[in-house]
Motif scaffolding. Structure first.
Motif, PDB file in Angstrom:
ATOM      1  N   ILE A  39       0.832  -1.203   0.000  1.00 56.74           N
ATOM      2  CA  ILE A  39       0.000   0.000   0.000  1.00 56.74           C
ATOM      3  C   ILE A  39       0.867   1.254   0.000  1.00 56.74           C
ATOM      4  N   ALA A  40       1.920   1.260   0.788  1.00 58.28           N
ATOM      5  CA  ALA A  40       2.818   2.422   0.788  1.00 58.28           C
ATOM      6  C   ALA A  40       3.405   2.640  -0.601  1.00 58.28           C
ATOM      7  N   GLY A  41       3.740   1.561  -1.289  1.00 60.07           N
ATOM      8  CA  GLY A  41       4.272   1.682  -2.641  1.00 60.07           C
ATOM      9  C   GLY A  41       3.251   2.199  -3.633  1.00 60.07           C
ATOM     10  N   ILE A  42       2.023   1.723  -3.525  1.00 61.56           N
ATOM     11  CA  ILE A  42       0.959   2.202  -4.419  1.00 61.56           C
ATOM     12  C   ILE A  42       0.757   3.701  -4.245  1.00 61.56           C
ATOM     13  N   LEU A  43       0.742   4.151  -3.007  1.00 55.69           N
ATOM     14  CA  LEU A  43       0.450   5.563  -2.738  1.00 55.69           C
ATOM     15  C   LEU A  43       1.574   6.492  -3.187  1.00 55.69           C
ATOM     16  N   PRO A  48      -2.866   8.336  -6.110  1.00 52.10           N
ATOM     17  CA  PRO A  48      -3.379   8.900  -4.857  1.00 52.10           C
ATOM     18  C   PRO A  48      -4.415   8.046  -4.131  1.00 52.10           C
ATOM     19  N   LEU A  49      -4.927   6.987  -4.764  1.00 53.64           N
ATOM     20  CA  LEU A  49      -6.004   6.228  -4.141  1.00 53.64           C
ATOM     21  C   LEU A  49      -5.685   4.733  -4.102  1.00 53.64           C
ATOM     22  N   VAL A  50      -6.075   4.112  -2.998  1.00 50.90           N
ATOM     23  CA  VAL A  50      -6.055   2.659  -2.867  1.00 50.90           C
ATOM     24  C   VAL A  50      -7.458   2.227  -2.455  1.00 50.90           C
ATOM     25  N   GLY A  51      -8.025   1.257  -3.165  1.00 50.93           N
ATOM     26  CA  GLY A  51      -9.331   0.720  -2.795  1.00 50.93           C
ATOM     27  C   GLY A  51      -9.172  -0.599  -2.055  1.00 50.93           C
ATOM     28  N   LEU A  52      -9.634  -0.628  -0.797  1.00 51.83           N
ATOM     29  CA  LEU A  52      -9.607  -1.859   0.003  1.00 51.83           C
ATOM     30  C   LEU A  52     -11.020  -2.418   0.049  1.00 51.83           C
ATOM     31  N   PRO A  82       1.927   1.417  12.005  1.00 50.77           N
ATOM     32  CA  PRO A  82       2.796   2.608  12.001  1.00 50.77           C
ATOM     33  C   PRO A  82       3.532   2.818  10.679  1.00 50.77           C
ATOM     34  N   ALA A  83       3.746   1.743   9.925  1.00 46.00           N
ATOM     35  CA  ALA A  83       4.463   1.869   8.650  1.00 46.00           C
ATOM     36  C   ALA A  83       3.677   2.683   7.633  1.00 46.00           C
ATOM     37  N   LEU A  84       2.359   2.832   7.845  1.00 47.30           N
ATOM     38  CA  LEU A  84       1.525   3.593   6.906  1.00 47.30           C
ATOM     39  C   LEU A  84       1.298   5.039   7.361  1.00 47.30           C
TER      40      LEU A  84
END
Length: 310
Positions: free
Chosen positions: A10-14, A18-22, A42-44
């Motif tokens: 997820i961090a890589g996608i962002l 700008p958007l991630v769909g969960l 915390p990593a996010l």
């Protein structure tokens, strides 16, 4: 097949969009709990600004902003946030209220500049005037309303967000037979490459992920790319999240039937919507819950007959 830790992916996608769909699976609380735990990681921290959710009414955005930012406003508003929605019974399980509480708790541990905002995507509706016809109209318009909400509150402001919606809202193209383009497809048509989609693997929802049943990663909590040489047609999603064997069971919480004020509201709304909605609601109830519900409904019908204005 490359597998990634969820927070790493997820961090890589962002970093690239700008958007991630969960994708969330209704009536499968393990998925919502896993999403909440992931967003607490915390990593996010600092990788996204907003969480846009399906399970809340825009009507209560101002109150929720205060609550999530840590103001001492109590919790009574959490009920209204979830219940002033079209499919209000869907959000009765406690996992959704717990989500708001846990994000608030995370914000209280962070500097103001690092706090996350939750954006409520459900359109503002008025249950005092809603009937079966207007309910159907709102249902038809909600994908468009969701997309406009994301544009206005996230994209137009140059922010980054996690979108938490049911699986059918988060596909790159509509499912066969669908009457409306889903939220994610609408966003991508206007902003190519704006979002990547992640679905939890679920046997019952195999329409999205049946080509990726890999036994060696089925229970490890990792995410893998969804594309496969076994897939037919356009890709529906981008990544699959393996959370293990997920059980989906439609069951309303007993607490709903112990709260007479809340149950009265439920009965009033379902009466307004008509018999079809009453029948759907009954299918979500246990035998004991149904007995309490029918007694409450009978009282409402009796009062309606006694009211000279009716």
């Amino acid at each position: 097949m490359r597998a990634s830790q969820p927070e790493t992916l997820i961090a890589g996608i962002l970093k690239r969009c700008p958007l991630v769909g969960l994708g969330e699976i209704h009536w499968c609380p393990e998925v919502m709990a896993a999403i909440t735990t992931l967003l607490e990681n915390p990593a996010l921290e600092g990788t996204f600004d907003d969480i846009v959710v399906e399970f809340g009414s825009e009507r209560h955005q101002a109150w929720l902003d205060r609550y999530i930012s840590g103001e001492n406003v109590g919790e009574t508003g959490l009920e209204a946030v979830r219940q002033d929605t079209l499919y209000f019974l869907l959000w009765s399980p406690p996992v959704y209220a717990d989500f708001f509480r846990r994000i608030r708790a995370i914000n209280l541990q962070r500097l103001p500049a690092r706090r996350v905002r939750i954006v409520l995507a459900e359109p503002r509706i008025d249950w005092e005037t809603l009937d079966s016809e207007t309910f159907a109209l709102w249902h038809e318009q909600r994908e468009k309303a969701y997309a406009e909400r994301v544009e206005r509150e996230v994209l137009d402001k140059g922010r980054r967000a996690i979108l938490v919606f049911g699986l059918r809202h988060l596909t790159h193209c509509a499912l066969p037979g669908a009457r409306y383009a889903p939220l994610a497809e609408r966003l991508v048509k206007r902003y190519p490459g704006v979002i990547e989609l992640i679905h939890p693997y679920h046997e019952e929802k195999g329409v999205f992920s049946s080509d990726q049943r890999l036994e060696d990663v089925l229970h490890n909590g990792l995410m893998i790319p969804a594309a496969s040489e076994l897939s037919d047609g356009p890709a529906m999603i981008d990544h699959i999240w393996y959370l293990g064997v997920l059980e989906r069971r439609i069951a309303l919480p007993d607490a709903l039937f112990a709260d007479t004020t809340r149950l009265d509201t439920v009965v009033t709304r379902l009466q307004r919507l008509g018999e079809q909605h009453l029948m759907r609601a009954r299918k979500m109830m246990t035998a004991s819950q149904r007995a309490i519900f029918e007694a409450c409904l009978a009282r409402h019908i009796a009062l309606d007959h006694d009211d000279p204005a009716m």
